[in-house]
Motif scaffolding. Structure first.
Motif, PDB file in Angstrom:
ATOM      1  N   TYR A 172      -3.764  -4.523 -15.197  1.00 42.11           N
ATOM      2  CA  TYR A 172      -2.680  -3.823 -14.517  1.00 42.11           C
ATOM      3  C   TYR A 172      -3.225  -2.714 -13.611  1.00 42.11           C
ATOM      4  O   TYR A 172      -3.303  -1.554 -14.015  1.00 42.11           O
ATOM      5  CB  TYR A 172      -1.694  -3.228 -15.529  1.00 42.11           C
ATOM      6  CG  TYR A 172      -0.757  -4.247 -16.116  1.00 42.11           C
ATOM      7  CD1 TYR A 172       0.361  -4.680 -15.415  1.00 42.11           C
ATOM      8  CD2 TYR A 172      -0.989  -4.793 -17.380  1.00 42.11           C
ATOM      9  CE1 TYR A 172       1.228  -5.617 -15.944  1.00 42.11           C
ATOM     10  CE2 TYR A 172      -0.133  -5.737 -17.926  1.00 42.11           C
ATOM     11  CZ  TYR A 172       0.976  -6.146 -17.196  1.00 42.11           C
ATOM     12  OH  TYR A 172       1.829  -7.078 -17.729  1.00 42.11           O
ATOM     13  N   PRO A 173      -3.615  -3.046 -12.373  1.00 40.80           N
ATOM     14  CA  PRO A 173      -3.908  -1.982 -11.411  1.00 40.80           C
ATOM     15  C   PRO A 173      -2.688  -1.061 -11.275  1.00 40.80           C
ATOM     16  O   PRO A 173      -1.542  -1.507 -11.468  1.00 40.80           O
ATOM     17  CB  PRO A 173      -4.189  -2.735 -10.103  1.00 40.80           C
ATOM     18  CG  PRO A 173      -4.598  -4.105 -10.536  1.00 40.80           C
ATOM     19  CD  PRO A 173      -3.781  -4.391 -11.779  1.00 40.80           C
ATOM     20  N   PHE A 174      -2.923   0.189 -10.939  1.00 40.14           N
ATOM     21  CA  PHE A 174      -1.848   1.190 -10.887  1.00 40.14           C
ATOM     22  C   PHE A 174      -1.041   1.027  -9.591  1.00 40.14           C
ATOM     23  O   PHE A 174      -1.117   1.828  -8.672  1.00 40.14           O
ATOM     24  CB  PHE A 174      -2.447   2.596 -10.995  1.00 40.14           C
ATOM     25  CG  PHE A 174      -1.415   3.689 -11.093  1.00 40.14           C
ATOM     26  CD1 PHE A 174      -0.302   3.551 -11.892  1.00 40.14           C
ATOM     27  CD2 PHE A 174      -1.591   4.876 -10.387  1.00 40.14           C
ATOM     28  CE1 PHE A 174       0.634   4.567 -11.990  1.00 40.14           C
ATOM     29  CE2 PHE A 174      -0.653   5.894 -10.474  1.00 40.14           C
ATOM     30  CZ  PHE A 174       0.453   5.746 -11.282  1.00 40.14           C
ATOM     31  N   ARG A 175      -0.273  -0.045  -9.545  1.00 38.81           N
ATOM     32  CA  ARG A 175       0.555  -0.308  -8.378  1.00 38.81           C
ATOM     33  C   ARG A 175       1.873   0.455  -8.487  1.00 38.81           C
ATOM     34  O   ARG A 175       2.362   0.662  -9.592  1.00 38.81           O
ATOM     35  CB  ARG A 175       0.803  -1.821  -8.252  1.00 38.81           C
ATOM     36  CG  ARG A 175      -0.488  -2.580  -7.946  1.00 38.81           C
ATOM     37  CD  ARG A 175      -0.269  -4.062  -7.903  1.00 38.81           C
ATOM     38  NE  ARG A 175      -1.537  -4.743  -7.599  1.00 38.81           N
ATOM     39  CZ  ARG A 175      -1.854  -5.940  -8.002  1.00 38.81           C
ATOM     40  NH1 ARG A 175      -1.006  -6.629  -8.740  1.00 38.81           N
ATOM     41  NH2 ARG A 175      -3.006  -6.486  -7.690  1.00 38.81           N
ATOM     42  N   PRO A 176       2.432   0.907  -7.356  1.00 37.90           N
ATOM     43  CA  PRO A 176       2.054   0.571  -5.973  1.00 37.90           C
ATOM     44  C   PRO A 176       0.973   1.464  -5.360  1.00 37.90           C
ATOM     45  O   PRO A 176       0.706   1.376  -4.168  1.00 37.90           O
ATOM     46  CB  PRO A 176       3.374   0.777  -5.223  1.00 37.90           C
ATOM     47  CG  PRO A 176       4.031   1.892  -5.960  1.00 37.90           C
ATOM     48  CD  PRO A 176       3.685   1.678  -7.408  1.00 37.90           C
ATOM     49  N   TYR A 177       0.341   2.333  -6.154  1.00 38.73           N
ATOM     50  CA  TYR A 177      -0.629   3.275  -5.596  1.00 38.73           C
ATOM     51  C   TYR A 177      -2.019   2.666  -5.450  1.00 38.73           C
ATOM     52  O   TYR A 177      -2.731   2.967  -4.494  1.00 38.73           O
ATOM     53  CB  TYR A 177      -0.693   4.539  -6.456  1.00 38.73           C
ATOM     54  CG  TYR A 177       0.617   5.301  -6.429  1.00 38.73           C
ATOM     55  CD1 TYR A 177       0.882   6.210  -5.408  1.00 38.73           C
ATOM     56  CD2 TYR A 177       1.590   5.095  -7.386  1.00 38.73           C
ATOM     57  CE1 TYR A 177       2.083   6.902  -5.355  1.00 38.73           C
ATOM     58  CE2 TYR A 177       2.795   5.775  -7.356  1.00 38.73           C
ATOM     59  CZ  TYR A 177       3.031   6.677  -6.334  1.00 38.73           C
ATOM     60  OH  TYR A 177       4.239   7.338  -6.275  1.00 38.73           O
ATOM     61  N   GLU A 178      -2.429   1.859  -6.413  1.00 36.73           N
ATOM     62  CA  GLU A 178      -3.772   1.267  -6.395  1.00 36.73           C
ATOM     63  C   GLU A 178      -3.724  -0.041  -5.598  1.00 36.73           C
ATOM     64  O   GLU A 178      -3.626  -1.132  -6.144  1.00 36.73           O
ATOM     65  CB  GLU A 178      -4.257   1.014  -7.827  1.00 36.73           C
ATOM     66  CG  GLU A 178      -5.748   0.721  -7.923  1.00 36.73           C
ATOM     67  CD  GLU A 178      -6.240   0.646  -9.360  1.00 36.73           C
ATOM     68  OE1 GLU A 178      -7.402   0.279  -9.552  1.00 36.73           O
ATOM     69  OE2 GLU A 178      -5.464   0.961 -10.291  1.00 36.73           O
ATOM     70  N   ASP A 200      17.518  -5.984 -11.197  1.00 39.77           N
ATOM     71  CA  ASP A 200      18.176  -4.897 -10.466  1.00 39.77           C
ATOM     72  C   ASP A 200      17.270  -3.700 -10.205  1.00 39.77           C
ATOM     73  O   ASP A 200      17.701  -2.709  -9.598  1.00 39.77           O
ATOM     74  CB  ASP A 200      19.412  -4.422 -11.242  1.00 39.77           C
ATOM     75  CG  ASP A 200      20.536  -5.455 -11.233  1.00 39.77           C
ATOM     76  OD1 ASP A 200      20.483  -6.362 -10.377  1.00 39.77           O
ATOM     77  OD2 ASP A 200      21.440  -5.353 -12.087  1.00 39.77           O
ATOM     78  N   LEU A 201      16.016  -3.776 -10.664  1.00 40.57           N
ATOM     79  CA  LEU A 201      15.122  -2.629 -10.497  1.00 40.57           C
ATOM     80  C   LEU A 201      14.688  -2.419  -9.047  1.00 40.57           C
ATOM     81  O   LEU A 201      14.268  -1.317  -8.682  1.00 40.57           O
ATOM     82  CB  LEU A 201      13.872  -2.805 -11.370  1.00 40.57           C
ATOM     83  CG  LEU A 201      14.098  -2.756 -12.889  1.00 40.57           C
ATOM     84  CD1 LEU A 201      12.815  -3.109 -13.619  1.00 40.57           C
ATOM     85  CD2 LEU A 201      14.606  -1.385 -13.313  1.00 40.57           C
ATOM     86  N   GLY A 202      14.736  -3.444  -8.231  1.00 42.30           N
ATOM     87  CA  GLY A 202      14.280  -3.324  -6.851  1.00 42.30           C
ATOM     88  C   GLY A 202      12.797  -3.591  -6.728  1.00 42.30           C
ATOM     89  O   GLY A 202      12.100  -3.867  -7.702  1.00 42.30           O
ATOM     90  N   PRO A 203      12.270  -3.484  -5.503  1.00 45.15           N
ATOM     91  CA  PRO A 203      10.862  -3.812  -5.258  1.00 45.15           C
ATOM     92  C   PRO A 203       9.916  -2.760  -5.826  1.00 45.15           C
ATOM     93  O   PRO A 203      10.293  -1.604  -6.030  1.00 45.15           O
ATOM     94  CB  PRO A 203      10.768  -3.864  -3.726  1.00 45.15           C
ATOM     95  CG  PRO A 203      11.876  -2.961  -3.267  1.00 45.15           C
ATOM     96  CD  PRO A 203      12.982  -3.113  -4.259  1.00 45.15           C
ATOM     97  N   LEU A 204       8.680  -3.189  -6.085  1.00 49.77           N
ATOM     98  CA  LEU A 204       7.631  -2.283  -6.547  1.00 49.77           C
ATOM     99  C   LEU A 204       7.007  -1.633  -5.320  1.00 49.77           C
ATOM    100  O   LEU A 204       6.203  -2.243  -4.601  1.00 49.77           O
ATOM    101  CB  LEU A 204       6.572  -3.058  -7.338  1.00 49.77           C
ATOM    102  CG  LEU A 204       5.372  -2.264  -7.874  1.00 49.77           C
ATOM    103  CD1 LEU A 204       5.832  -1.173  -8.819  1.00 49.77           C
ATOM    104  CD2 LEU A 204       4.391  -3.195  -8.562  1.00 49.77           C
ATOM    105  N   GLU A 205       7.369  -0.393  -5.040  1.00 49.49           N
ATOM    106  CA  GLU A 205       6.889   0.314  -3.864  1.00 49.49           C
ATOM    107  C   GLU A 205       6.873   1.804  -4.146  1.00 49.49           C
ATOM    108  O   GLU A 205       7.489   2.281  -5.106  1.00 49.49           O
ATOM    109  CB  GLU A 205       7.786   0.016  -2.648  1.00 49.49           C
ATOM    110  CG  GLU A 205       9.230   0.434  -2.843  1.00 49.49           C
ATOM    111  CD  GLU A 205      10.146   0.015  -1.694  1.00 49.49           C
ATOM    112  OE1 GLU A 205       9.703  -0.807  -0.880  1.00 49.49           O
ATOM    113  OE2 GLU A 205      11.285   0.520  -1.623  1.00 49.49           O
ATOM    114  N   LYS A 206       6.157   2.544  -3.307  1.00 53.04           N
ATOM    115  CA  LYS A 206       6.093   3.987  -3.491  1.00 53.04           C
ATOM    116  C   LYS A 206       7.459   4.622  -3.233  1.00 53.04           C
ATOM    117  O   LYS A 206       8.137   4.254  -2.277  1.00 53.04           O
ATOM    118  CB  LYS A 206       5.067   4.597  -2.530  1.00 53.04           C
ATOM    119  CG  LYS A 206       3.634   4.208  -2.827  1.00 53.04           C
ATOM    120  CD  LYS A 206       2.675   4.877  -1.843  1.00 53.04           C
ATOM    121  CE  LYS A 206       1.242   4.445  -2.097  1.00 53.04           C
ATOM    122  NZ  LYS A 206       0.303   5.084  -1.138  1.00 53.04           N
ATOM    123  N   PRO A 207       7.881   5.569  -4.064  1.00 55.78           N
ATOM    124  CA  PRO A 207       9.141   6.254  -3.808  1.00 55.78           C
ATOM    125  C   PRO A 207       9.086   7.034  -2.486  1.00 55.78           C
ATOM    126  O   PRO A 207       8.027   7.531  -2.089  1.00 55.78           O
ATOM    127  CB  PRO A 207       9.272   7.213  -4.998  1.00 55.78           C
ATOM    128  CG  PRO A 207       8.359   6.683  -6.036  1.00 55.78           C
ATOM    129  CD  PRO A 207       7.233   6.023  -5.308  1.00 55.78           C
TER     130      PRO A 207
END
Length: 295
Positions: A110-116, A273-280
């Motif tokens: 598990y890379p630290f996405r969305p940051y890594e 319903d969580l939405g996409p994995l992206e930076k806030p």
């Protein structure tokens, strides 16, 4: 007893080539504490978090760590480094035996996405045996936020989880809570070693199979040398911590099929319903520049 000495090195490291510094630290610890059998260092300790120093494995940095382990006569998990495989980059932790041989490599699942960004997830769990002592499992930083990772290593027979991390954010206290909970719910030793200085906030921890706090470190340079007894793991699993809960037996003996694993996480409307994995993004987007009116 099955005693085993582990030293976690919480090092104040730079965003640079730290290999020579780490070699010197390994030699110094073994000279001072000859009873230490294994040394564990934090995630990405060799070069820091930049991928510019990524290497194929085997490679020169790993070779230097192999020589350090051989010279000191210790098992060594020198944190991790970025590994190149074709056009992919993995966050990889080698395991080196006292003869200087690499016996396993674990790629962070598990890379630290969305940051890594730009780091490929590994897809294999890794355990290894120390002869006449027991079985050890490997996990890296963000992996432990997913309890399935520690549970799988336990299912594979791990009695000790080695967990190099690199955390420089305010959620370190949450990570310590996760590490302690991982130890007690899986009845394992959990050895959670962070980096310090410009790369991390320190606060490493070692926790026992009953959730007991063996040691919690401060924020600076620290050698966390502890002697574990793997027979203690066996006894806690057989009898429960203080004669109480035996969660691994209950898990084994309960014939339940957990819906998330049967149907997949994507089948959950709550997850969908969580939405996409992206930076806030900012809750207050920049406003148009104010127009100054002169009077």
């Amino acid at each position: 007893m099955r005693p085993f000495g582990i030293a976690g090195l919480q090092l104040e490291l730079a965003r640079a080539d730290n290999c020579d510094r780490i070699v010197a630290e390994i030699a110094a610890v073994k000279a001072r504490l000859p009873w230490v059998d294994m040394i564990v260092i934090g995630e990405l300790a060799l070069f820091g978090a930049g991928v510019s120093n990524a290497q194929s494995l085997p490679g020169p940095a790993e070779a230097k760590m192999c020589e350090a382990a051989r010279a000191a006569g210790v098992w060594l998990v020198p944190g991790s480094l970025f590994e190149t495989v074709g056009d992919r980059v993995y966050n990889t932790a080698p395991v080196i035996d006292p003869g200087g041989q690499v016996v396993a490599r674990y790629r962070k699942i598990y890379p630290f996405r969305p940051y890594e960004q730009g780091v490929t997830a590994g897809d294999e769990f890794v355990v290894f045996d120390v002869p006449d002592v027991g079985r050890f499992g490997l996990s890296i930083c963000y992996d432990m936020w997913f309890p399935e990772t520690t549970r799988t290593l336990t299912w594979m027979g791990a009695e000790v989880i080695l967990h190099p991390g690199m955390t420089n954010t305010i959620d370190r206290d949450a990570e310590l809570a996760i590490a302690r909970a991982s130890a007690v719910t899986n009845q394992v030793y959990f050895v959670d070693i962070n980096v310090a200085g410009s790369l991390g906030v320190g606060k490493s921890g070692v926790f026992g199979p009953g959730g007991e706090v063996i040691h919690e470190a401060g924020s600076g340079h620290e050698v966390i040398a502890v002697e574990l007894d793997l027979d203690h793991v066996t006894r806690v699993r057989e009898r429960g911590w203080h004669g109480l809960g035996q969660p691994l037996k209950s898990l084994r003996d309960t014939p339940i099929e957990f819906p998330p694993y049967r149907d997949g996480f994507a089948a959950s409307p709550a997850f969908a319903d969580l939405g996409p994995l992206e930076k806030p993004r900012s809750a207050h987007p920049a406003s148009p520049a104010l127009r100054v009116v002169k009077t």
